[in-house]
Design a protein around this motif. Sequence first.
Motif, PDB file in Angstrom:
ATOM      1  N   LEU A 127       5.640  -0.577  -5.749  1.00 35.35           N
ATOM      2  CA  LEU A 127       4.250  -0.997  -5.527  1.00 35.35           C
ATOM      3  C   LEU A 127       3.265   0.124  -5.850  1.00 35.35           C
ATOM      4  CD1 LEU A 127       4.507  -3.043  -2.213  1.00 35.35           C
ATOM      5  CD2 LEU A 127       3.822  -3.915  -4.448  1.00 35.35           C
ATOM      6  N   LEU A 128       3.609   1.340  -5.452  1.00 38.75           N
ATOM      7  CA  LEU A 128       2.707   2.472  -5.657  1.00 38.75           C
ATOM      8  C   LEU A 128       2.607   2.881  -7.127  1.00 38.75           C
ATOM      9  CD1 LEU A 128       3.710   4.580  -2.542  1.00 38.75           C
ATOM     10  CD2 LEU A 128       1.521   3.413  -2.910  1.00 38.75           C
ATOM     11  N   SER A 129       3.573   2.459  -7.920  1.00 39.27           N
ATOM     12  CA  SER A 129       3.573   2.857  -9.328  1.00 39.27           C
ATOM     13  C   SER A 129       2.851   1.857 -10.229  1.00 39.27           C
ATOM     14  CB  SER A 129       5.018   3.023  -9.816  1.00 39.27           C
ATOM     15  OG  SER A 129       5.653   1.752  -9.897  1.00 39.27           O
ATOM     16  N   LYS A 130       2.355   0.770  -9.638  1.00 41.51           N
ATOM     17  CA  LYS A 130       1.707  -0.286 -10.426  1.00 41.51           C
ATOM     18  C   LYS A 130       0.341  -0.619  -9.835  1.00 41.51           C
ATOM     19  CE  LYS A 130       6.055  -2.272 -11.847  1.00 41.51           C
ATOM     20  NZ  LYS A 130       6.817  -3.476 -12.065  1.00 41.51           N
ATOM     21  N   PRO A 131      -0.481  -1.376 -10.582  1.00 39.35           N
ATOM     22  CA  PRO A 131      -1.768  -1.811 -10.013  1.00 39.35           C
ATOM     23  C   PRO A 131      -1.522  -2.683  -8.763  1.00 39.35           C
ATOM     24  CG  PRO A 131      -1.710  -2.196 -12.388  1.00 39.35           C
ATOM     25  CD  PRO A 131      -0.319  -1.789 -11.973  1.00 39.35           C
ATOM     26  N   VAL A 132      -2.451  -2.615  -7.812  1.00 34.06           N
ATOM     27  CA  VAL A 132      -2.341  -3.372  -6.561  1.00 34.06           C
ATOM     28  C   VAL A 132      -2.662  -4.836  -6.840  1.00 34.06           C
ATOM     29  CG1 VAL A 132      -3.214  -3.578  -4.201  1.00 34.06           C
ATOM     30  CG2 VAL A 132      -3.012  -1.320  -5.262  1.00 34.06           C
ATOM     31  N   THR A 133      -1.610  -5.678  -6.898  1.00 36.04           N
ATOM     32  CA  THR A 133      -1.822  -7.112  -7.117  1.00 36.04           C
ATOM     33  C   THR A 133      -0.978  -7.905  -6.129  1.00 36.04           C
ATOM     34  OG1 THR A 133       0.003  -7.393  -8.688  1.00 36.04           O
ATOM     35  CG2 THR A 133      -2.146  -6.770  -9.614  1.00 36.04           C
ATOM     36  N   TYR A 134      -1.434  -9.125  -5.841  1.00 33.99           N
ATOM     37  CA  TYR A 134      -0.674  -9.975  -4.929  1.00 33.99           C
ATOM     38  C   TYR A 134       0.689 -10.315  -5.524  1.00 33.99           C
ATOM     39  CZ  TYR A 134       1.088 -13.842  -2.250  1.00 33.99           C
ATOM     40  OH  TYR A 134       1.914 -14.638  -1.509  1.00 33.99           O
ATOM     41  N   GLU A 167      -0.072   4.581   2.599  1.00 31.71           N
ATOM     42  CA  GLU A 167       0.003   5.384   1.371  1.00 31.71           C
ATOM     43  C   GLU A 167      -1.282   5.280   0.549  1.00 31.71           C
ATOM     44  OE1 GLU A 167       1.976   7.780   0.188  1.00 31.71           O
ATOM     45  OE2 GLU A 167       2.907   7.593   2.159  1.00 31.71           O
ATOM     46  N   LEU A 168      -1.801   4.072   0.393  1.00 32.25           N
ATOM     47  CA  LEU A 168      -3.027   3.901  -0.394  1.00 32.25           C
ATOM     48  C   LEU A 168      -4.214   4.584   0.280  1.00 32.25           C
ATOM     49  CD1 LEU A 168      -2.698   0.213  -1.644  1.00 32.25           C
ATOM     50  CD2 LEU A 168      -2.368   2.298  -2.967  1.00 32.25           C
ATOM     51  N   THR A 169      -4.273   4.508   1.611  1.00 33.93           N
ATOM     52  CA  THR A 169      -5.366   5.149   2.348  1.00 33.93           C
ATOM     53  C   THR A 169      -5.277   6.659   2.194  1.00 33.93           C
ATOM     54  OG1 THR A 169      -5.391   3.305   3.906  1.00 33.93           O
ATOM     55  CG2 THR A 169      -6.532   5.306   4.596  1.00 33.93           C
ATOM     56  N   ARG A 170      -4.048   7.198   2.272  1.00 35.19           N
ATOM     57  CA  ARG A 170      -3.844   8.635   2.064  1.00 35.19           C
ATOM     58  C   ARG A 170      -4.357   9.067   0.691  1.00 35.19           C
ATOM     59  NH1 ARG A 170       1.943   8.602   3.955  1.00 35.19           N
ATOM     60  NH2 ARG A 170       1.791   9.199   6.127  1.00 35.19           N
ATOM     61  N   GLY A 172      -6.842   7.912  -0.789  1.00 36.87           N
ATOM     62  CA  GLY A 172      -8.288   7.753  -0.901  1.00 36.87           C
ATOM     63  C   GLY A 172      -8.744   6.358  -1.282  1.00 36.87           C
ATOM     64  N   GLN A 173      -7.804   5.418  -1.345  1.00 35.26           N
ATOM     65  CA  GLN A 173      -8.185   4.040  -1.653  1.00 35.26           C
ATOM     66  C   GLN A 173      -8.474   3.306  -0.348  1.00 35.26           C
ATOM     67  OE1 GLN A 173      -5.421   2.151  -4.391  1.00 35.26           O
ATOM     68  NE2 GLN A 173      -4.909   4.142  -5.260  1.00 35.26           N
ATOM     69  N   GLU A 174      -9.274   2.259  -0.428  1.00 34.59           N
ATOM     70  CA  GLU A 174      -9.600   1.471   0.772  1.00 34.59           C
ATOM     71  C   GLU A 174      -9.219   0.015   0.519  1.00 34.59           C
ATOM     72  OE1 GLU A 174     -13.448   2.203   2.391  1.00 34.59           O
ATOM     73  OE2 GLU A 174     -13.279   4.362   2.047  1.00 34.59           O
ATOM     74  N   PRO A 175      -7.926  -0.266   0.615  1.00 36.38           N
ATOM     75  CA  PRO A 175      -7.417  -1.581   0.233  1.00 36.38           C
ATOM     76  C   PRO A 175      -7.297  -2.585   1.368  1.00 36.38           C
ATOM     77  CG  PRO A 175      -5.591  -0.132   0.673  1.00 36.38           C
ATOM     78  CD  PRO A 175      -6.841   0.657   0.933  1.00 36.38           C
ATOM     79  N   LEU A 176      -7.809  -2.268   2.560  1.00 37.29           N
ATOM     80  CA  LEU A 176      -7.501  -3.094   3.732  1.00 37.29           C
ATOM     81  C   LEU A 176      -7.739  -4.582   3.530  1.00 37.29           C
ATOM     82  CD1 LEU A 176      -6.475  -3.188   6.682  1.00 37.29           C
ATOM     83  CD2 LEU A 176      -8.860  -3.143   7.361  1.00 37.29           C
ATOM     84  N   SER A 177      -8.943  -4.985   3.127  1.00 33.58           N
ATOM     85  CA  SER A 177      -9.212  -6.427   3.063  1.00 33.58           C
ATOM     86  C   SER A 177      -8.315  -7.115   2.040  1.00 33.58           C
ATOM     87  CB  SER A 177     -10.686  -6.727   2.814  1.00 33.58           C
ATOM     88  OG  SER A 177     -11.085  -6.177   1.598  1.00 33.58           O
ATOM     89  N   ALA A 178      -8.034  -6.465   0.915  1.00 32.61           N
ATOM     90  CA  ALA A 178      -7.128  -7.065  -0.078  1.00 32.61           C
ATOM     91  C   ALA A 178      -5.728  -7.198   0.504  1.00 32.61           C
ATOM     92  CB  ALA A 178      -7.090  -6.212  -1.349  1.00 32.61           C
ATOM     93  N   LEU A 179      -5.251  -6.156   1.179  1.00 30.76           N
ATOM     94  CA  LEU A 179      -3.891  -6.199   1.727  1.00 30.76           C
ATOM     95  C   LEU A 179      -3.770  -7.208   2.866  1.00 30.76           C
ATOM     96  CD1 LEU A 179      -2.648  -2.491   1.630  1.00 30.76           C
ATOM     97  CD2 LEU A 179      -2.490  -4.275  -0.095  1.00 30.76           C
ATOM     98  N   VAL A 180      -4.811  -7.350   3.671  1.00 31.58           N
ATOM     99  CA  VAL A 180      -4.782  -8.371   4.733  1.00 31.58           C
ATOM    100  C   VAL A 180      -4.615  -9.744   4.090  1.00 31.58           C
ATOM    101  CG1 VAL A 180      -6.165  -9.544   6.504  1.00 31.58           C
ATOM    102  CG2 VAL A 180      -6.056  -7.042   6.451  1.00 31.58           C
TER     103      VAL A 180
END
Length: 201
Positions: A127-134, A167-170, A172-180
Amino acid sequence: MASSTAVPVGFHYETKYVVLSYLGLLAQEKPQEHPPSSTQGTQQQLMAQHASEKEALEKIKIEIEEELKHLDEEILEAFTTTGFDCHTSPVFSPANPESSIEDCLAHLGEKVSQELKEHLHKALQTLLSKPVTYQEYRERTQETAAHASGWNKVLVPLVLLQQFLMELTRRGQEPLSALVNFGVTYLEDYSADYIIQQGGW
């Protein structure tokens, strides 16, 4: 194993609450203590890493509190059309606050983290090696969940989501709403039938 029908509105709200609460458990953790060793760098580097982790956890906590407020507002605004009342939901208002859904899930999640450690690690690295997608999240979750059964299978998306968020927050990304949304969508599509058959959350 996709859900055959649209989920009840109450189940949707409860699932969103569960995902947010489970991710919120991260913010209650203490930053990890790293054993002192010369291979891990200087004490200064460890302190900087500790501070960075603490900052990430604080950021997650604030974001989750905001999301929970938005969920409350959404439920209140929709009450006249949905009739869903948080006060009658065992998820929002447990009969015994000592055994809340998030406490039960935290206990089970810890077990799943240990039992599926390698599978979860592999999924997270992918997951960390690719773009964040559902789609990517769904595929990695299904691969990992294939090694679990029952409630453990329900916990896999939550445990993976929690690790991914940290990991994403560490970074510097702010992915919370997408990940929820990823978590809620996945649970509604692939776990709703099982959860409802078991009597709900």
